[in-house]
Write a protein that holds these residues in place. Structure first.
Motif, PDB file in Angstrom:
ATOM      1  N   LYS A  62       0.850  -1.176   0.000  1.00  0.00           N
ATOM      2  CA  LYS A  62       0.000   0.000   0.000  1.00  0.00           C
ATOM      3  C   LYS A  62       0.893   1.236   0.000  1.00  0.00           C
ATOM      4  CE  LYS A  62      -3.300   2.421   2.790  1.00  0.00           C
ATOM      5  NZ  LYS A  62      -3.685   2.717   4.127  1.00  0.00           N
ATOM      6  N   CYS A  63       0.623   2.157  -0.905  1.00  0.00           N
ATOM      7  CA  CYS A  63       1.388   3.403  -1.013  1.00  0.00           C
ATOM      8  C   CYS A  63       0.994   4.362   0.098  1.00  0.00           C
ATOM      9  CB  CYS A  63       1.125   4.045  -2.378  1.00  0.00           C
ATOM     10  SG  CYS A  63       1.868   5.675  -2.575  1.00  0.00           S
ATOM     11  N   ASP A  64       1.967   4.731   0.926  1.00  0.00           N
ATOM     12  CA  ASP A  64       1.755   5.738   1.966  1.00  0.00           C
ATOM     13  C   ASP A  64       2.275   7.063   1.438  1.00  0.00           C
ATOM     14  OD1 ASP A  64       0.679   4.018   4.022  1.00  0.00           O
ATOM     15  OD2 ASP A  64       2.686   3.162   4.169  1.00  0.00           O
ATOM     16  N   ASN A  65       1.361   7.882   0.948  1.00  0.00           N
ATOM     17  CA  ASN A  65       1.717   9.133   0.278  1.00  0.00           C
ATOM     18  C   ASN A  65       1.682  10.310   1.252  1.00  0.00           C
ATOM     19  OD1 ASN A  65       2.444  10.607  -2.022  1.00  0.00           O
ATOM     20  ND2 ASN A  65       0.355  11.266  -2.341  1.00  0.00           N
ATOM     21  N   TYR A  66       2.304  10.160   2.403  1.00  0.00           N
ATOM     22  CA  TYR A  66       2.378  11.248   3.372  1.00  0.00           C
ATOM     23  C   TYR A  66       3.731  11.193   4.066  1.00  0.00           C
ATOM     24  CZ  TYR A  66       0.911   7.411   6.400  1.00  0.00           C
ATOM     25  OH  TYR A  66       0.819   6.204   7.037  1.00  0.00           O
ATOM     26  N   VAL A 118      -2.659  13.040  -2.354  1.00  0.00           N
ATOM     27  CA  VAL A 118      -3.673  12.529  -1.434  1.00  0.00           C
ATOM     28  C   VAL A 118      -2.981  11.637  -0.413  1.00  0.00           C
ATOM     29  CG1 VAL A 118      -5.593  12.622  -3.064  1.00  0.00           C
ATOM     30  CG2 VAL A 118      -4.197  10.568  -2.950  1.00  0.00           C
ATOM     31  N   GLN A 119      -3.578  11.508   0.753  1.00  0.00           N
ATOM     32  CA  GLN A 119      -2.957  10.700   1.801  1.00  0.00           C
ATOM     33  C   GLN A 119      -3.119   9.205   1.548  1.00  0.00           C
ATOM     34  OE1 GLN A 119      -3.771  11.999   5.752  1.00  0.00           O
ATOM     35  NE2 GLN A 119      -2.793  10.250   6.693  1.00  0.00           N
ATOM     36  N   ASP A 120      -4.256   8.803   0.995  1.00  0.00           N
ATOM     37  CA  ASP A 120      -4.539   7.379   0.801  1.00  0.00           C
ATOM     38  C   ASP A 120      -4.830   7.069  -0.662  1.00  0.00           C
ATOM     39  OD1 ASP A 120      -5.198   4.725   0.987  1.00  0.00           O
ATOM     40  OD2 ASP A 120      -6.865   5.013   2.371  1.00  0.00           O
ATOM     41  N   PRO A 121      -3.785   6.828  -1.461  1.00  0.00           N
ATOM     42  CA  PRO A 121      -3.978   6.547  -2.886  1.00  0.00           C
ATOM     43  C   PRO A 121      -4.807   5.304  -3.170  1.00  0.00           C
ATOM     44  CG  PRO A 121      -1.684   7.070  -2.435  1.00  0.00           C
ATOM     45  CD  PRO A 121      -2.368   6.902  -1.110  1.00  0.00           C
ATOM     46  N   SER A 122      -4.980   4.416  -2.199  1.00  0.00           N
ATOM     47  CA  SER A 122      -5.770   3.211  -2.450  1.00  0.00           C
ATOM     48  C   SER A 122      -7.243   3.537  -2.687  1.00  0.00           C
ATOM     49  CB  SER A 122      -5.639   2.228  -1.286  1.00  0.00           C
ATOM     50  OG  SER A 122      -6.256   2.732  -0.116  1.00  0.00           O
ATOM     51  N   LYS A 123      -7.682   4.744  -2.323  1.00  0.00           N
ATOM     52  CA  LYS A 123      -9.060   5.154  -2.575  1.00  0.00           C
ATOM     53  C   LYS A 123      -9.284   5.528  -4.040  1.00  0.00           C
ATOM     54  CE  LYS A 123     -10.021   6.731   2.087  1.00  0.00           C
ATOM     55  NZ  LYS A 123     -10.333   7.848   2.961  1.00  0.00           N
TER      56      LYS A 123
END
Length: 97
Positions: free
Chosen positions: A1-5, A32-37
């Protein structure tokens, strides 16, 4: 999971150990903080997600996709935002009249 923060999605951290490579390639200007969305089948109608840079939530918000129930709809948000701006301007006008 990508953590983009924080500093996870950086070259120094290997773009979160490689988890963010696909996200960065697909949405290079999306923050965005949660790219999985993105592109999960449900429209996340917050500006950051539902923006051109993020592909309108990875395509989920195109053609009236199903909105998440835990969010404020964009039109409601804009109405409330404009209402408070109106009230603020009214108060300033009254104070300086």
């Amino acid at each position: 999971k990508c953590d983009n923060y924080n500093d996870y999605n950086t070259a120094e951290c290997g773009f979160d150990g490689g988890d963010c490579l696909e996200f960065n390639e697909k949405y290079p200007n999306c923050i965005v903080q949660d790219p999985s969305k993105l592109g999960d089948g449900v429209c996340f109608d917050h500006y950051e997600y539902n923006s051109e840079d993020c592909g309108f939530d990875g395509g989920d918000c195109i053609n009236g996709g199903n909105s998440r129930s835990d969010t404020t709809s964009s039109s409601s948000y804009h109405f409330v935002n404009h209402f408070f701006v109106f009230l603020f301007n009214l108060v300033v006008l009254i104070m300086f009249w």
